[in-house]
Scaffold this motif. Structure first.
Motif, PDB file in Angstrom:
ATOM      1  N   ALA A  96      16.776   4.717  60.262  1.00  0.00           N
ATOM      2  CA  ALA A  96      17.207   5.998  59.711  1.00  0.00           C
ATOM      3  C   ALA A  96      18.675   5.952  59.301  1.00  0.00           C
ATOM      4  CB  ALA A  96      16.990   7.114  60.737  1.00  0.00           C
ATOM      5  N   ALA A 135      19.656  17.111  55.459  1.00  0.00           N
ATOM      6  CA  ALA A 135      20.379  16.127  56.272  1.00  0.00           C
ATOM      7  C   ALA A 135      21.871  16.151  55.986  1.00  0.00           C
ATOM      8  CB  ALA A 135      19.826  14.726  56.031  1.00  0.00           C
ATOM      9  N   ILE A 169      21.099  11.276  60.052  1.00  0.00           N
ATOM     10  CA  ILE A 169      20.116  11.255  61.134  1.00  0.00           C
ATOM     11  C   ILE A 169      20.711  10.551  62.343  1.00  0.00           C
ATOM     12  CG2 ILE A 169      17.792  10.485  61.790  1.00  0.00           C
ATOM     13  CD1 ILE A 169      17.124  10.564  58.756  1.00  0.00           C
ATOM     14  N   ASN A 185      18.034  15.534  63.398  1.00  0.00           N
ATOM     15  CA  ASN A 185      18.814  15.806  62.194  1.00  0.00           C
ATOM     16  C   ASN A 185      20.180  16.308  62.640  1.00  0.00           C
ATOM     17  OD1 ASN A 185      20.006  16.885  59.890  1.00  0.00           O
ATOM     18  ND2 ASN A 185      18.093  17.729  59.095  1.00  0.00           N
TER      19      ASN A 185
END
Length: 268
Positions: A96, A135, A169, A185
């Motif tokens: 991520a 995000a 993330i 998040n």
């Protein structure tokens, strides 16, 4: 070998064996790969030097002088990533996007989740999912356009300094059944459940344990049907930056839509 779970034992006996097994902790090799991410100070979205390592692995029983490094993914594939989860059923590694000063995102931006599929003859990396604007916004500026010493010295990347821990993330983990990715998040401070098969998401607001003051969630760990979330009371909103009152860490256990505090301790 192991005997049954009901045994009659005479005091001071030896050789009394009971095997306890948690199937999801089973590994079919005693020398598995340890996989981690690397960070390259460069603009990953535009650099022509795309073959620099980002995702690598070494055997558990590695010896430094004879180590063999497996090269799974590169700058051009991932950019800046931190969280890692492994889906054993399909030999796939999920990573991520992560905000790190001087280290650029891949062109997919701060909401990207990637999947690296390990094949017997080939390994491929693609974007798996993207949280998009929820995000946050990529705050990087003047990233190095090469890995030369002068290029790195020319990078100040000042806006990204304050975006660390707030954009992109945080940690990433996978459920024991291999069906759900769990992630934090950092921008909206919510826990996400991402269905791997359908890519449907459900999110839950992570509680603020800091009496209304600044807090930052990050750590995410799936363990025996619960998701554990780590939160720090950062006191970044303190008028006096030497005031550490309330600086603390909290761990929540999440199950069936409910967060339950299981641990809290001061950081002073």
């Amino acid at each position: 070998g192991s005997n049954t779970s009901v045994q009659f034992v005479i005091g001071n006996s030896t050789g009394v064996n009971l095997g306890i097994n948690y199937p999801n902790h089973y590994c079919d090799t005693d020398n598995p790969q340890l996989v981690t991410t690397c960070f390259v100070s460069v603009n990953a979205a535009t650099t022509p030097l795309g073959n620099l390592d980002i995702l690598v692995g070494v055997p558990f029983e590695v010896i430094d002088t004879t180590k063999v490094v497996s090269h799974y993914a590169f700058v051009k594939d991932l950019g800046s990533v931190w969280g890692i989860a492994y889906k054993r059923e399909t030999a796939q590694i999920f990573t991520a996007a992560f905000t790190k000063r001087h280290v650029g995102f891949a062109e997919q931006g701060p909401g990207a989740i990637f999947v690296t599929t390990l094949g017997s003859s080939d390994t491929t990396t693609t974007e798996f999912f993207n949280l998009g604007s929820v995000a946050g916004v990529d705050m990087h500026t003047d990233l190095p356009d090469s890995v030369t010493a002068n290029a790195r010295l020319d990078s100040y990347d000042i806006p990204a300094y304050d975006a660390v821990g707030k954009v992109g993330i945080g940690d990433l983990d996978i459920s024991d059944d291999g069906q759900t990715l769990w992630l934090t998040n950092l921008n909206n401070r919510r826990l996400y459940a991402l269905d791997i098969a359908t890519k449907d998401t459900v999110s839950y607001p992570i509680p603020n344990p800091c009496n209304g003051q600044s807090y930052r969630p990050f750590a995410t760990k799936y363990y025996r049907n619960k998701v554990y979330i780590g939160v720090v009371c950062t006191r970044e909103d303190a008028l006096d930056k030497s005031d550490t009152t309330g600086l603390a860490a909290t761990v929540y256990a999440f199950e069936n839509g409910t967060f339950t505090q299981v641990l809290s301790f001061p950081l002073t």
